[in-house]
Scaffold this active site. Sequence first.
Site, PDB file in Angstrom:
ATOM      1  N   TYR A 145       0.835  -1.203   0.000  1.00 53.65           N
ATOM      2  CA  TYR A 145       0.000   0.000   0.000  1.00 53.65           C
ATOM      3  C   TYR A 145       0.870   1.253   0.000  1.00 53.65           C
ATOM      4  CZ  TYR A 145      -3.324   3.509   1.737  1.00 53.65           C
ATOM      5  OH  TYR A 145      -4.078   4.641   1.896  1.00 53.65           O
ATOM      6  N   LYS A 149       1.258   4.118  -2.974  1.00 52.62           N
ATOM      7  CA  LYS A 149       1.051   5.558  -2.757  1.00 52.62           C
ATOM      8  C   LYS A 149       2.286   6.354  -3.189  1.00 52.62           C
ATOM      9  CE  LYS A 149      -3.089   6.230  -0.978  1.00 52.62           C
ATOM     10  NZ  LYS A 149      -4.086   7.086  -1.679  1.00 52.62           N
ATOM     11  N   ASN A 174      -3.537   8.774  10.356  1.00 49.10           N
ATOM     12  CA  ASN A 174      -4.759   7.965  10.427  1.00 49.10           C
ATOM     13  C   ASN A 174      -5.959   8.899  10.542  1.00 49.10           C
ATOM     14  OD1 ASN A 174      -2.781   6.020  10.675  1.00 49.10           O
ATOM     15  ND2 ASN A 174      -3.877   4.838  12.199  1.00 49.10           N
ATOM     16  N   VAL A 184      -9.102   0.811  13.045  1.00 47.40           N
ATOM     17  CA  VAL A 184      -9.093   0.165  14.356  1.00 47.40           C
ATOM     18  C   VAL A 184     -10.340   0.479  15.178  1.00 47.40           C
ATOM     19  CG1 VAL A 184      -7.731   2.018  15.460  1.00 47.40           C
ATOM     20  CG2 VAL A 184      -7.661  -0.302  16.385  1.00 47.40           C
ATOM     21  N   PHE A 188     -12.917  -2.364  16.353  1.00 47.31           N
ATOM     22  CA  PHE A 188     -13.149  -2.648  17.774  1.00 47.31           C
ATOM     23  C   PHE A 188     -14.641  -2.602  18.112  1.00 47.31           C
ATOM     24  CE2 PHE A 188      -8.711  -1.296  19.554  1.00 47.31           C
ATOM     25  CZ  PHE A 188      -8.176  -2.481  19.062  1.00 47.31           C
ATOM     26  N   GLY A 205      -0.317  -4.227  21.107  1.00 44.93           N
ATOM     27  CA  GLY A 205      -1.052  -3.121  21.712  1.00 44.93           C
ATOM     28  C   GLY A 205      -0.247  -1.862  21.938  1.00 44.93           C
ATOM     29  N   THR A 206       1.073  -1.945  21.716  1.00 40.99           N
ATOM     30  CA  THR A 206       1.911  -0.761  21.946  1.00 40.99           C
ATOM     31  C   THR A 206       2.083   0.085  20.682  1.00 40.99           C
ATOM     32  OG1 THR A 206       4.006  -1.896  21.450  1.00 40.99           O
ATOM     33  CG2 THR A 206       3.212  -1.992  23.736  1.00 40.99           C
ATOM     34  N   GLN A 207       1.461  -0.331  19.575  1.00 44.40           N
ATOM     35  CA  GLN A 207       1.529   0.481  18.360  1.00 44.40           C
ATOM     36  C   GLN A 207       1.027   1.881  18.697  1.00 44.40           C
ATOM     37  OE1 GLN A 207      -0.064  -2.564  18.775  1.00 44.40           O
ATOM     38  NE2 GLN A 207      -0.611  -3.388  16.770  1.00 44.40           N
ATOM     39  N   ARG A 275       3.898  -5.752  15.609  1.00 43.45           N
ATOM     40  CA  ARG A 275       3.048  -5.077  14.618  1.00 43.45           C
ATOM     41  C   ARG A 275       1.727  -5.837  14.472  1.00 43.45           C
ATOM     42  NH1 ARG A 275       6.839  -1.981  11.437  1.00 43.45           N
ATOM     43  NH2 ARG A 275       8.956  -2.712  11.843  1.00 43.45           N
TER      44      ARG A 275
END
Length: 317
Positions: A145, A149, A174, A184, A188, A205-207, A275
């Site tokens: 992706y 771009k 984002n 996300v 969720f 979860g630390t992204q 990731r």
Amino acid sequence: MKILVTGGAGFIGSHLVDRLMEEGHEVRVLDDLSAGDMKNVERWLGNGNFEFIKGDMRDPEIVRKSIRGVDAVFHLAANPEVRIGSQSPQLLYETNVLITYNLLEAMRKEGVKILTFTSSSTVYGDAKKLPTPEDYAPLEPISVYGGAKLAAEALISGYAHTFGFRALVFRLANIIGERSNHGVIYDFINKLRRNPEELEILGDGTQRKSYLHVSDTVEGMLHIFEHFRKGGRTFDVYNLGNEDWITVTEIAELVSEAMGLRPKFRFTGGVDGGRGWKGDVKIMLLSIEKAKETGWRPRMNSYEAVRRTLRELLKSV
């Protein structure tokens, strides 16, 4: 102005169309409705300043027909899903690079002189400098992706310099808000509606990334577009994002709280050091100093943008 918005029935595109129509422009939308929805633009149907063309930009004739007589193009049509790159690189090529080539050829043949393109923060890959400025190098995307771009950006720059038109590129963080149908927060909400007891979280979860509300995005695009139009540059690039960031776990907590739930979080562990998927940029924060120099700045930070998006999506999703 008479403006063509490709992807104008999509998430960001439809919000842009709303603003352009409210400002009194003539707006033509070209969209194949693969990611967009007619509901997003139905309020303008029957308005004399609005025209909708359903068509696939992989067909050069449809693109050329759509571009005739316009003063400027806002090119937002694309497949918005980063993760599809590992599944269907050909589709990403066709719906990002090929359609951009078809648009540039139509602009060249029809004499349209100004283009605005929505690119992505993914062109930077795992940037070693944070916040990442527009002149950061080398640009090394880690997803198909992001590569598509960046290829589209390069084509646009080459055409602008060769064929005498002007092009403005936005590298977006984002983008979230009403009408979004991926990402996300959307995921969720849907996961918790299916199972309120447990929430699967891709990665560790630390992204940590920057989030910008779509209203701030459109405001920034139009403000900087006017700034660019009055200037003399052939080609220019601006980041649009926020000056703070938020982790995926923090987003999960905000979604759970907004839905009145206390689910167990189940982290998949992810790939390549936590990731969410192959090609996921784990840490992203764009420098927006260049955009701020034009007089624009976001009204909401990342946390406020997430909270507002939750209110909007919980009403509609």
